[in-house]
Design a protein around this motif. Sequence first.
Motif, mmCIF file in Angstrom:
data_model
loop_
_atom_site.group_PDB
_atom_site.id
_atom_site.type_symbol
_atom_site.label_atom_id
_atom_site.label_comp_id
_atom_site.label_asym_id
_atom_site.label_seq_id
_atom_site.Cartn_x
_atom_site.Cartn_y
_atom_site.Cartn_z
ATOM 1 N N ARG A 23 -2.486 5.008 2.984
ATOM 2 C CA ARG A 23 -1.404 5.277 2.038
ATOM 3 C C ARG A 23 -1.582 4.480 0.754
ATOM 4 O O ARG A 23 -2.244 3.442 0.733
ATOM 5 N N ARG A 24 -0.993 4.981 -0.307
ATOM 6 C CA ARG A 24 -0.901 4.239 -1.558
ATOM 7 C C ARG A 24 0.554 3.849 -1.771
ATOM 8 O O ARG A 24 1.458 4.669 -1.614
ATOM 9 N N GLU A 25 0.756 2.599 -2.129
ATOM 10 C CA GLU A 25 2.095 2.078 -2.317
ATOM 11 C C GLU A 25 2.248 1.516 -3.724
ATOM 12 O O GLU A 25 1.335 0.878 -4.246
ATOM 13 N N ILE A 48 -2.904 -8.064 2.552
ATOM 14 C CA ILE A 48 -1.536 -7.551 2.505
ATOM 15 C C ILE A 48 -0.745 -8.047 3.708
ATOM 16 O O ILE A 48 -1.266 -8.195 4.807
ATOM 17 N N ARG A 49 0.538 -8.321 3.464
ATOM 18 C CA ARG A 49 1.477 -8.737 4.495
ATOM 19 C C ARG A 49 2.826 -8.079 4.199
ATOM 20 O O ARG A 49 3.131 -7.770 3.046
ATOM 21 N N LEU A 61 -5.105 -0.625 -7.574
ATOM 22 C CA LEU A 61 -5.400 0.490 -8.477
ATOM 23 C C LEU A 61 -4.470 0.396 -9.678
ATOM 24 O O LEU A 61 -3.241 0.421 -9.526
ATOM 25 N N ALA A 62 -5.035 0.268 -10.862
ATOM 26 C CA ALA A 62 -4.220 0.221 -12.069
ATOM 27 C C ALA A 62 -3.606 1.593 -12.322
ATOM 28 O O ALA A 62 -4.270 2.623 -12.174
ATOM 29 N N LEU A 68 -0.773 0.130 -8.203
ATOM 30 C CA LEU A 68 -0.677 0.678 -6.853
ATOM 31 C C LEU A 68 -1.609 -0.144 -5.964
ATOM 32 O O LEU A 68 -2.548 -0.781 -6.448
ATOM 33 N N VAL A 69 -1.349 -0.099 -4.664
ATOM 34 C CA VAL A 69 -2.283 -0.691 -3.714
ATOM 35 C C VAL A 69 -2.597 0.367 -2.657
ATOM 36 O O VAL A 69 -1.696 0.983 -2.084
ATOM 37 N N GLU A 70 -3.874 0.616 -2.463
ATOM 38 C CA GLU A 70 -4.314 1.553 -1.434
ATOM 39 C C GLU A 70 -4.582 0.767 -0.157
ATOM 40 O O GLU A 70 -5.417 -0.139 -0.132
#
Length: 245
Positions: A23-25, A48-49, A61-62, A68-70
């Motif tokens: 997922r991308r968040e 990530i936590r 991801l800019a 975003l973070v994948e």
Amino acid sequence: MVGGGRGAGMITLLVPRGVTAGRREQVDEREEHHLRVRRAADGELVAIRDGAGLVGMGRLLASGRSWLVEIETAERRDRPAELTLAVGAGDRERFDWMVEKAVELGVTTIVPLETERTVGVASRLRRGQMPKLRTHALEAVKQCGAAWVPDILDPQLVLEYARQGPRGLGWLADAAGTAAPATLDGGAVTIVVGPEGGWSEHERLALLDGGFRPTALGALTLRFETAALAAAAVVGAARLRGAHG
């Protein structure tokens, strides 16, 4: 493990609970500020936590002026063995520091206690400061790499808390008490720590009647934050000895 064990300079990012690999968040505003301070780069790998058991890795991801973070990996870890610190809610800055260190020691629940000798302290921890305290605990997860953040309950009156009794073993931190056991299993432990100046006589009797047993953490009288962290360390070491025989 002391300092830097998760990889030199790697950023740790807090993500919403329930994320899964692939997922991308969207990175929230507070974490975006953290990325700017750390001068994060597009495509950078981050730990990530979520404070609820997630241990994973993601890639930044800019997205215009946002991030975003994948999610590349996402593992769920079990909650640690139950360890509750119920502590006289004295000076808020020292209580806040204690919470940060308690995260590092694997404490699962923190209960601020309102006592006769804290109600008149001008700098005491107050209910309105609890959201900030919980946020600080989450920030401590990023620093130490813990999978779980402790539950931090609203302040409770010590006499009401005493009536509930401990979950599992109940210790009343007391320099005159018996020595803490050298080994423990994974059962729940609840430790109450008094404020500076100690308990009133009827508070102490209520805790004893509630099933808390005087337990020594050292030969000297300790400040509340020192006693709480010493207790957490004693429990952690005893559980390790119990697990490894």
